[in-house]
Write a protein that holds these residues in place. Structure first.
Motif, PDB file in Angstrom:
ATOM      1  N   TRP A 256       0.872  -1.239  -0.061  1.00 31.09           N
ATOM      2  CA  TRP A 256       0.034   0.036  -0.073  1.00 31.09           C
ATOM      3  C   TRP A 256       0.909   1.424   0.033  1.00 31.09           C
ATOM      4  O   TRP A 256       2.104   1.201   0.313  1.00 31.09           O
ATOM      5  N   GLN A 257       0.085   2.261  -0.453  1.00 28.97           N
ATOM      6  CA  GLN A 257       1.043   3.682  -0.348  1.00 28.97           C
ATOM      7  C   GLN A 257       1.046   4.259   1.102  1.00 28.97           C
ATOM      8  O   GLN A 257      -0.037   4.476   1.839  1.00 28.97           O
ATOM      9  N   MET A 258       2.169   4.661   1.351  1.00 28.43           N
ATOM     10  CA  MET A 258       2.275   5.687   2.576  1.00 28.43           C
ATOM     11  C   MET A 258       2.655   7.029   1.994  1.00 28.43           C
ATOM     12  O   MET A 258       3.778   7.336   1.702  1.00 28.43           O
ATOM     13  N   ILE A 259       1.738   7.986   2.054  1.00 30.62           N
ATOM     14  CA  ILE A 259       1.865   9.390   1.689  1.00 30.62           C
ATOM     15  C   ILE A 259       2.040  10.253   2.916  1.00 30.62           C
ATOM     16  O   ILE A 259       0.786  10.566   3.691  1.00 30.62           O
TER      17      ILE A 259
ATOM     18  N   ILE B 161      -0.268   9.402   6.167  1.00 33.74           N
ATOM     19  CA  ILE B 161      -1.746   8.894   5.322  1.00 33.74           C
ATOM     20  C   ILE B 161      -1.276   7.460   4.743  1.00 33.74           C
ATOM     21  O   ILE B 161      -0.496   7.379   3.985  1.00 33.74           O
ATOM     22  N   VAL B 162      -2.360   6.441   4.918  1.00 32.07           N
ATOM     23  CA  VAL B 162      -2.282   5.308   4.368  1.00 32.07           C
ATOM     24  C   VAL B 162      -3.375   5.443   3.136  1.00 32.07           C
ATOM     25  O   VAL B 162      -4.525   5.554   3.274  1.00 32.07           O
TER      26      VAL B 162
ATOM     27  N   MET C 162      -5.047  -1.393   9.606  1.00 30.32           N
ATOM     28  CA  MET C 162      -3.742  -0.534   8.853  1.00 30.32           C
ATOM     29  C   MET C 162      -3.254   0.525  10.056  1.00 30.32           C
ATOM     30  O   MET C 162      -2.325   0.898  10.195  1.00 30.32           O
ATOM     31  N   LEU C 163      -4.222   1.143  10.655  1.00 30.36           N
ATOM     32  CA  LEU C 163      -3.744   2.032  11.827  1.00 30.36           C
ATOM     33  C   LEU C 163      -3.198   1.432  12.745  1.00 30.36           C
ATOM     34  O   LEU C 163      -2.127   1.881  13.798  1.00 30.36           O
ATOM     35  N   LYS C 164      -3.434   0.024  13.332  1.00 36.50           N
ATOM     36  CA  LYS C 164      -2.678  -0.480  14.042  1.00 36.50           C
ATOM     37  C   LYS C 164      -1.248  -0.942  13.511  1.00 36.50           C
ATOM     38  O   LYS C 164      -0.312  -0.910  14.452  1.00 36.50           O
TER      39      LYS C 164
END
Length: 337
Positions: free
Chosen positions: A85-88, A91-92, A111-113
């Protein structure tokens, strides 16, 4: 094996591609670091050396998306979970199989975990329109977050402020942004499709050109281009221009022209060539069917230069990433006399 100053940027890109071996630790080798990977090295990393260490060190077992989702999904759906996935910034951005849409909130929570420093998760649903605006849905945001879509992304010593629901940020172009950051010293550069400063900012920060003219037609991208010029303290180098590059590109004034847009770049090629002084360098991006790489883009450049009574020397070309099945995003470097 990579230089230490590039290691974090490259590690994050490998993580997004699902190629980072998260079970093994990075290895310090003097001025370089070895980044552990799984499987073959991605094509975009072809310039880096692969080694097979005999002293690998391992982390304790980590949380995984599949492990966190096991209580919510059966085996068939677990198999559909994304591997990257992208990490910008903080923000995921994820892409999901349509069969997982009903469980997207649980995926977002997971995802937040996995990424406790991140504030929100967005679902990527593609791009639309001439201005290539992203279609993204907010899946989940942490409590107390006022603006879940706006972030500052740090990459290769540069900062990019953006709204992930309004403008694109392609992590697949990382190597090209890093390459541009090594070019243009003392030159006048024209970036015909500047966006939020994808190429303009690395050149201004690292290469110390005389001047960069960054042209952008999308008002939302232009807004962040102006912000990023200030954020990176390159106000005295970059001149932002809001407008259509078919109308705003200067003539016979640039040492280097970047045409970093893909889709219908060929419609603007004549303006890019007209902008260059004799001996100037053109960086022409295009999307090309695999059987026409590199003959179509190199032929277009030579033909347009000839129409203008000039000559094009092809210096180099390379693939940046796959654009769609059977189609590559490529860039051609040419000297225009």
């Amino acid at each position: 094996m990579v230089q230490k100053e590039q290691a974090e940027t490259l590690r994050l890109r490998l993580l997004e591609l699902g190629c980072l071996d998260t079970k093994r630790k990075l290895s310090n080798k003097g001025e370089h670091l070895e980044i552990p990977i799984t499987g073959a090295l991605p094509l975009e990393f072809g310039s880096y050396r692969v080694v097979w260490p005999d002293d690998a060190k391992y982390y304790e077992p980590e949380l995984t998306l599949k492990g966190l989702m096991r209580e919510h999904l059966d085996d068939d759906k677990l198999a559909l979970l994304p591997g990257g996935w992208q990490m910008i910034g903080d923000i995921v951005v994820i892409s999901l199989h349509s069969d997982l849409y009903p469980e997207r909130k649980q995926v977002g929570d997971a995802m937040l975990k996995l990424h406790p420093h991140c504030k929100s998760v967005y679902l990527d649903e593609g791009i639309s329109g001439k201005l290539r605006r992203p279609k993204r849905e907010l899946v989940v945001a942490r409590d107390g977050v006022d603006d879940p879509a706006v972030t500052v992304h740090n990459e290769n010593g540069c900062q990019f402020r953006l709204d992930v629901t309004k403008v694109m940020f392609s992590k697949g172009n990382l190597q090209e942004r890093m390459r541009m950051g090594r070019l243009g010293k003392g030159e006048v550069v024209v970036d015909m499709f500047a966006g939020i400063g994808y190429f303009t900012i690395p050149i201004a920060v690292h290469s110390h050109p005389d001047r960069i003219i960054g042209i952008e037609i999308n008002p939302e991208s232009y807004h962040y281009l102006v912000e990023n010029i200030r954020l990176n303290s390159v106000d005295g180098i970059v001149e932002p221009v809001l407008g259509d590059c078919a109308e705003m590109t200067p003539v016979l004034s640039a040492d280097r022209v970047i045409m970093g847009y893909v889709g219908n770049t060929c419609h603007y090629l004549k303006y890019g060539i007209k902008a260059l002084k004799s001996g100037g360098i053109l960086h022409y991006h295009d999307t090309v069917p695999v059987h026409l790489v590199p003959s179509r883009p190199t032929g277009l450049i030579r033909d347009e230069a000839c129409k203008q009574g000039r000559r094009a020397e092809i210096l180099d070309w390379h693939r940046i990433k796959k654009y769609s099945p059977g189609v590559w995003h490529v860039v051609v470097d040419a000297r225009i006399e």
